[in-house]
Design a protein around this motif. Structure first.
Motif, mmCIF file in Angstrom:
data_model
loop_
_atom_site.group_PDB
_atom_site.id
_atom_site.type_symbol
_atom_site.label_atom_id
_atom_site.label_comp_id
_atom_site.label_asym_id
_atom_site.label_seq_id
_atom_site.Cartn_x
_atom_site.Cartn_y
_atom_site.Cartn_z
ATOM 1 N N MET A 179 0.846 -1.193 0.000
ATOM 2 C CA MET A 179 0.000 0.000 0.000
ATOM 3 C C MET A 179 0.887 1.251 0.000
ATOM 4 S SD MET A 179 -2.972 1.005 2.720
ATOM 5 C CE MET A 179 -1.818 1.764 3.821
ATOM 6 N N SER A 180 0.598 2.173 -0.917
ATOM 7 C CA SER A 180 1.461 3.349 -0.977
ATOM 8 C C SER A 180 1.059 4.344 0.117
ATOM 9 C CB SER A 180 1.375 3.987 -2.360
ATOM 10 O OG SER A 180 0.047 4.357 -2.606
ATOM 11 N N GLU A 181 2.056 5.009 0.672
ATOM 12 C CA GLU A 181 1.803 5.989 1.729
ATOM 13 C C GLU A 181 2.216 7.364 1.240
ATOM 14 O OE1 GLU A 181 3.362 5.002 5.564
ATOM 15 O OE2 GLU A 181 2.736 2.918 5.392
ATOM 16 N N SER A 182 1.670 8.392 1.897
ATOM 17 C CA SER A 182 2.042 9.744 1.488
ATOM 18 C C SER A 182 2.044 10.668 2.710
ATOM 19 C CB SER A 182 1.074 10.252 0.424
ATOM 20 O OG SER A 182 -0.225 10.272 0.966
ATOM 21 N N VAL A 183 2.652 11.829 2.544
ATOM 22 C CA VAL A 183 2.574 12.842 3.608
ATOM 23 C C VAL A 183 1.813 14.031 3.032
ATOM 24 C CG1 VAL A 183 4.720 12.209 4.787
ATOM 25 C CG2 VAL A 183 4.783 13.900 2.956
ATOM 26 N N LYS A 184 1.203 14.792 3.945
ATOM 27 C CA LYS A 184 0.457 15.979 3.485
ATOM 28 C C LYS A 184 1.217 17.217 3.899
ATOM 29 C CE LYS A 184 -4.305 14.748 2.955
ATOM 30 N NZ LYS A 184 -5.057 13.868 3.803
ATOM 31 N N LEU A 185 1.313 18.129 2.986
ATOM 32 C CA LEU A 185 1.945 19.405 3.282
ATOM 33 C C LEU A 185 0.824 20.441 3.236
ATOM 34 C CD1 LEU A 185 4.814 20.743 3.461
ATOM 35 C CD2 LEU A 185 4.627 21.118 1.012
ATOM 36 N N ILE A 186 0.682 21.189 4.328
ATOM 37 C CA ILE A 186 -0.394 22.189 4.345
ATOM 38 C C ILE A 186 0.239 23.571 4.385
ATOM 39 C CG2 ILE A 186 -2.466 23.004 5.577
ATOM 40 C CD1 ILE A 186 -2.639 20.141 6.755
ATOM 41 N N TYR A 187 -0.126 24.410 3.436
ATOM 42 C CA TYR A 187 0.425 25.774 3.405
ATOM 43 C C TYR A 187 -0.681 26.721 2.969
ATOM 44 C CZ TYR A 187 3.512 29.685 2.360
ATOM 45 O OH TYR A 187 4.124 30.911 2.340
ATOM 46 N N ASN A 188 -0.907 27.744 3.773
ATOM 47 C CA ASN A 188 -1.953 28.740 3.474
ATOM 48 C C ASN A 188 -3.300 28.090 3.159
ATOM 49 O OD1 ASN A 188 -0.595 31.043 3.908
ATOM 50 N ND2 ASN A 188 -0.165 31.514 1.753
ATOM 51 N N GLY A 189 -3.620 27.047 3.902
ATOM 52 C CA GLY A 189 -4.905 26.379 3.716
ATOM 53 C C GLY A 189 -4.956 25.403 2.551
#
Ligand code: ACO
Length: 425
Positions: free
Chosen positions: A1-11
């Protein structure tokens, strides 16, 4: 199963994939970051940047683990020859007996260098450092051995030539620097013995090969054979990524290795220990190394990746004891090194900074004992590292995801400004 990270910038949310290595290391694949977000990453010195995926060498700096193609370096140092180790790194597996014999025959057949190359040596100033000479000579090899048409044949031939001739070039530089008669490689001698014979045999004093001395050199070379994406290997990959010849890429690697923060440290350690011996100022050296305002560092201590005892240093330390005992040599620098290590390992500064002896700390003492002059230490490191450089270069050119190395930057210079004519400045 592929995994990912989330980058949050200015909403806004951006998803980046996670890549896993076979030993569980994790990386965030940022190759689409700029395209998706307009950002680049900034990582001075690349301490957190993976430049490639590689199947050659595994290091765990926290646990002090080093493996080539999965095999612990301790096992290779104990059981393998340098030739087998080189084959393993370059071809991805240990050779069969037949393959090893074929490899030995090839290395023997290519061990001579073009006689005209001797003229170069004679014209370098006598005081030239052998690393500068070696880097130039390796680059010059291309002129003497022009490219073959068939790419695969060309690569195999260049690899063989380099592995065999660099050893001859190094010994030649030593003999010529001393004004001594050059000794040619001998077909009846194995890789390490051949080098020692070319270095030390003389018409007036035939060199007697000692099994323990040969073993010490073999272990030294095996321990240095690869170390994943270090400074010189990255130089080889970076220069190689412009699709220069392997000779030019290796020449760049030799130039990078020469630096005192990298391979040049083995020479710097001996110079530092000799100064401590002469001035009897060990405590002062330790204090200076801890002083933020003083650029002095304990050479042979610390490592970008190892935050535990360097496994190579452990083997080198044992080797130093063994070789000195066998040759009946008492080297005061070994006693100083051990005392320095003891003081440093109990000192809060070194404990907090995770600073332990690295491979260079004891290796110079072994090389000195077997008769290698100090300014040749880094040359010996280069011969040892050659299989690793070649393996890494080969892996990079075979990589379907291969790209020209071209980092970006954050520009912090002046904004646009007009040219001022010379009389108005
Ligand atoms: N003596 C004293 N302090 C040291 C030493 C040392 N040998 N090495 C690192 N430190 C300190 C730094 O001053 C720094 O302190 P700070 O965080 O309080 O400012 C901290 O430890 C981290 O040092 P960096 O230089 O940021 O760490 P880096 O990973 O870049 O350095 C290096 C690695 C270059 C090897 C460094 O430890 C060093 O200069 N060692 C001496 C040279 C040496 O032995 N090089 C051979 C390395 S092995 C090889 O290349 C084959």
């Amino acid at each position: 199963m592929s995994e990912s990270v989330k980058l949050i910038y200015n909403g806004n949310e951006f998803e980046l994939p996670v890549i896993f290595g076979s030993e569980g290391e994790r990386a965030i694949d940022i190759s689409t970051l700029r395209e998706k977000t307009g950002f680049i990453t900034l990582d001075t010195g690349y301490a957190n940047t993976g430049s490639c995926e590689s199947a050659i060498t595994y290091i765990n700096g926290e646990k002090g683990i080093l493996r080539y193609r999965g095999i612990p370096v301790e096992q290779l140092a104990e059981h393998a020859t340098f030739k087998e180790t080189a084959y393993l790194l370059i071809n991805g597996r240990l050779p069969t007996r037949e393959e090893l014999t074929r490899f030995s025959v090839l290395l023997n057949d290519h061990s001579l260098v073009h006689e005209d190359m001797r003229a170069f040596y004679e014209n370098f100033p006598r005081s030239s450092h052998p690393m500068g000479i070696l880097s130039s000579m390796v680059n010059a090899l291309r002129s003497f051995y022009p490219e073959l048409q068939n790419l695969e044949e060309e690569i195999n031939m260049t690899v063989t030539r380099l592995l065999s001739k660099v050893r001859t070039l190094a010994a030649l530089s030593y003999k010529i620097s001393r004004g001594h008669k050059v000794v040619y490689p001998r077909p009846d001698l194995a890789y390490c013995s051949n080098f020692l014979n070319m270095m030390f045999d003389s018409p007036v004093r035939p060199y007697e090969l000692d099994e323990d001395v040969v073993r010490a050199l073999r272990v030294f070379w095996i321990l240095h054979a690869d170390h994943e994406q270090n400074c010189s290997t990255s130089a080889v990959r970076l220069v190689g990524s412009a699709r220069v010849t392997l000779y030019a890429a290796i020449s760049a690697g030799i130039a990078a290795l020469w630096g005192p923060l990298h391979g040049g440290a083995n020479q710097a350690v001996i110079e530092m220990l000799s100064e401590i011996a002469e001035k009897k100022n060990m405590k002062k050296a330790v204090e200076r190394a801890k002083d933020k305002k003083d650029p002095f560092r304990l050479m042979g201590f610390g490592h970008r990746v190892y935050k535990a005892y360097d496994p190579r240093a452990r083997i080198m330390k044992k080797m130093a004891d063994k070789v000195l005992a066998k040759l009946n040599i008492s080297d005061p620098l070994l006693d100083i090194a051990k005392e320095l290590e003891e003081i440093a390992l109990k000192d809060d500064y070194f404990i907090e900074h995770h600073l332990y002896p690295n491979v260079d700390f004891y290796s110079g003492i072994v090389l000195r004992a077997i008769g290698i002059p100090t300014n040749m230490f880094t040359v010996l490191f280069a011969i040892g590292r050659l299989p690793g450089w070649i393996a890494q270069w080969r892996e990079s050119i075979d990589d379907p995801k291969w790209k020209l190395y071209r980092p970006r930057q954050i520009y912090i210079g002046p904004k646009e400004t007009s040219f001022v004519p010379i009389d108005e400045r």
